[in-house]
Scaffold this motif. Structure first.
Motif: not given
Length: 378
Positions: A142-163
């Motif tokens: 996971i690219n956590f830097n990108e993920l954090n940026e997305l979560l800061k600017k977008e109103d996101i409630k849900y996430m899918v993981l696959s492992y």
């Protein structure tokens, strides 16, 4: 027609599998379907159920005995759900659909990894949600830097993981696990974690469902199609806190009523007495993985070493052709079918997915043909 279907595509996995049927003598490395025989314990459970006329509806949530056995199995893996927090579904596919459709409203934003199994994106599209792709690093972590940026600017409630991940074979590492727990807490995300390949994790197993502190944020998807080599029997499950499960049950009930009784009795026997079969399968998958990885590396293909599932996702970027063209030509010229990486999202372009759910003998024949094709590209 439902306008949401305009954004839905037929699975690229199935599309290439269907092309194989039209090529006489072709070898398919497309499907994630273990080639092992169904364990005798599963067969015994199903046959016994038929002989005892246990062919009627079960509880909407599934057999109580099976839910109890799944709870015990998960507890041994460090995941704490009671039998009252488990619903048996028609495979992992229905589990995904029922879970996601119980959660999202129109235009809700859902974080989905890129690349990933195409069902995630398409289920969200069918339901009128908005897919927000989060890209992965070169090693498919996971690219956590990108993920954090997305979560800061977008109103996101849900996430899918696959492992373990389809198509990359990546698993959740300890450092990623800790970062994900922190992220889920900080943004109060509701997470659907698809762990259908959990039984075939070759490294230490980590799941966000292990953290009791965020249990109220997690919906866990599991199943037995891959684990017991019974893809056609269609037995999966959802594990979630009561507040989710009672809503998921509404979708599940009106969609399928209940999962087939015979398959449930078969899986019950398998969990009680047949788990040794899974260990044997896992050992063989590791042998096949090593063989395929070594062959691909010798061909000059860059591979991320998979740590779970039964797929490998080599890069073909050096050839400067699309994954679709690569797979089309491979099938046409050498009668070998792989799945183009583009079937798993834009992040999959430049790769192909190879399934090693086949004997070493079959893999050798297919890889010899793949090598022959690759030699024409250099």
């Amino acid at each position: 027609m439902n306008e949401n279907l305009n954004n839905v595509k037929i699975s690229g996995i199935r599309r290439f599998f269907n092309k194989v049927k039209k090529v006489d003598g072709a070898i398919s490395l497309t499907l994630g379907e273990p080639d092992f025989k169904t364990p005798k314990e599963i067969k015994y459970g199903m046959i016994k159920a038929i002989e005892e006329d246990k062919t009627v509806y079960t509880d909407n949530f599934g057999l109580l005995e099976l839910r109890k056995e799944i709870s015990t199995y998960l507890n041994r893996r460090g995941i704490n759900y009671s039998m009252e927090e488990i619903c048996i579904t028609v495979g992992g596919s229905e589990a995904l659909y029922s879970s996601i459709s119980s959660l999202i409203n129109k235009n809700d934003k859902v974080l989905i990894p890129n690349p990933s199994y195409p069902a995630y994106e398409n289920i969200v599209n069918i339901l009128g949600g908005e897919v927000i792709s989060y890209n992965l690093n070169n090693d498919f972590s996971i690219n956590f830097n990108e993920l954090n940026e997305l979560l800061k600017k977008e109103d996101i409630k849900y996430m899918v993981l696959s492992y373990p991940c389809n198509p990359t074979g990546a698993v959740l590492k300890k450092n990623e696990y800790n970062k994900l727990i922190d992220l889920i807490r900080r943004y109060n995300l509701i997470v659907v974690t698809d762990e259908i390949y959990e039984a075939f994790c070759y490294d230490n197993y980590y799941s966000v469902a292990m953290c009791n502190e965020i249990k109220e944020n997690i919906i866990y998807i599991g199943g037995f199609s891959k684990m017991f080599s019974i893809t056609g029997i269609r037995i999966g499950f959802i594990a979630a806190a009561e507040k989710y499960l009672k809503e998921i049950a509404k979708v599940h009930q009106y969609n399928v009523s209940c999962t087939n009784s015979i398959g449930q009795y078969g899986v019950l026997e398998g969990l009680k007495y047949g788990l040794y079969n899974v260990e044997k399968m896992k050992e063989e998958f590791i042998n096949r993985k090593t063989y395929v990885e070594n062959r691909l590396t010798a061909m000059g293909l860059k591979c991320f070493s998979p740590s779970g599932a039964f797929y490998i996702f080599p890069s073909i970027k050096q050839f400067n052709i699309s994954s679709e063209e690569f797979c089309e030509n491979l099938l046409k010229e050498e009668k070998v079918a792989c799945v183009p990486g583009s079937a798993f999202g834009s992040g999959g372009e430049g790769y192909v997915r190879i399934s090693y759910c086949y004997s070493i003998e079959e893999l050798e024949i297919a890889l010899n043909s793949l090598e022959k094709y690759i030699n024409t590209l250099y």
